[in-house]
Scaffold this motif. Sequence first.
Motif, short mmCIF file in Angstrom:
data_model
loop_
_atom_site.label_atom_id
_atom_site.label_comp_id
_atom_site.label_asym_id
_atom_site.label_seq_id
_atom_site.Cartn_x
_atom_site.Cartn_y
_atom_site.Cartn_z
N ALA A 171 0.82 -1.21 0.00
CA ALA A 171 0.00 0.00 0.00
C ALA A 171 0.86 1.26 0.00
O ALA A 171 0.34 2.37 0.01
N GLY A 172 2.19 1.07 0.00
CA GLY A 172 3.09 2.22 -0.05
C GLY A 172 3.47 2.80 1.28
O GLY A 172 4.09 3.87 1.34
N VAL A 201 7.05 -5.80 1.06
CA VAL A 201 6.54 -6.89 1.88
C VAL A 201 5.03 -6.78 1.99
O VAL A 201 4.44 -5.73 1.74
N ASP A 202 4.41 -7.88 2.40
CA ASP A 202 2.96 -7.87 2.57
C ASP A 202 2.54 -7.12 3.83
O ASP A 202 1.47 -6.52 3.88
N GLU A 203 3.40 -7.15 4.85
CA GLU A 203 3.08 -6.49 6.12
C GLU A 203 4.36 -6.00 6.77
O GLU A 203 5.38 -6.69 6.76
N LEU A 204 4.31 -4.79 7.34
CA LEU A 204 5.47 -4.23 8.03
C LEU A 204 5.57 -4.80 9.44
O LEU A 204 4.62 -4.69 10.22
#
Length: 272
Positions: A171-172, A201-204
Amino acid sequence: MAKIVSLADGIAELVHDGDVVALEGFTHLIPFAAGHEIIRQGRRGLTLVRMTPDVIYDQLIGAGCASRLVFSWGGNPGVGSLHRFRDAVQHSWPVPLELEEHSHAGMANRYVAGASGLPFAVLRGYTGTDLPRHTATIRSVDCPFTGETLTALPALRPDVTVVHAQRADRAGNVQMWGITGVQKEAVLAARRSLVTVEELVDELTPVPGQVVLPGWAITAVARVPGGAHPSYTQGYSVRDNDFYRDWDAISRDRDTFRAWIARHVLTTEVPA
């Protein structure tokens, strides 16, 4: 929401001739790859802004991209002078370079003012220095409450800020950690922004001491592994000290510099 782009497309869309451009990073996370793409795309007449311009600004100046530099210190850290910078100031090669010099505190406060939507920054610095005599953007102002004379500086609002970070999600949203300098303020102060990252990545995953730049505050993100080399990216790479030492000899001679740029920048492309 920030859009995900290639480095070449990001620079093409966001950095234009004559823009005020900030490529920020302190000791690490310096966006070298983005600076090289600016050189490859032949941008001209840029006002380069940075608290501590070092080798990447030496390269941009030597490549003829800059007509003006707004800064607080310039040098090859741990080595010495920036010879392309000196040549531009002293001999107007390859083009004349106008200077606007400030203190570190002044530059940082100018970014904060820009990020806050304020017209100027106020601080106690510059008193007793020669800078106000040589820099037209340093003014004095009397405090309306105490009468104390303070220094006023116009807010920094770059047309575009470019920084490097460890990672971003799809999502940036950008995550960086380590020595982060003024990257956050420089991005928030800019009209447009490009962040190069080591990975998407998919999630931080939370990291101690992290700075998270939300996707709504960023224009574009580009995945550029190794995009800070020869500086380092904490958790991903180490500083290439040999390169900084070698740059002193490379940059002293105009022909040697041009040959290096031709071989290592103009004919090298970052994968999309």
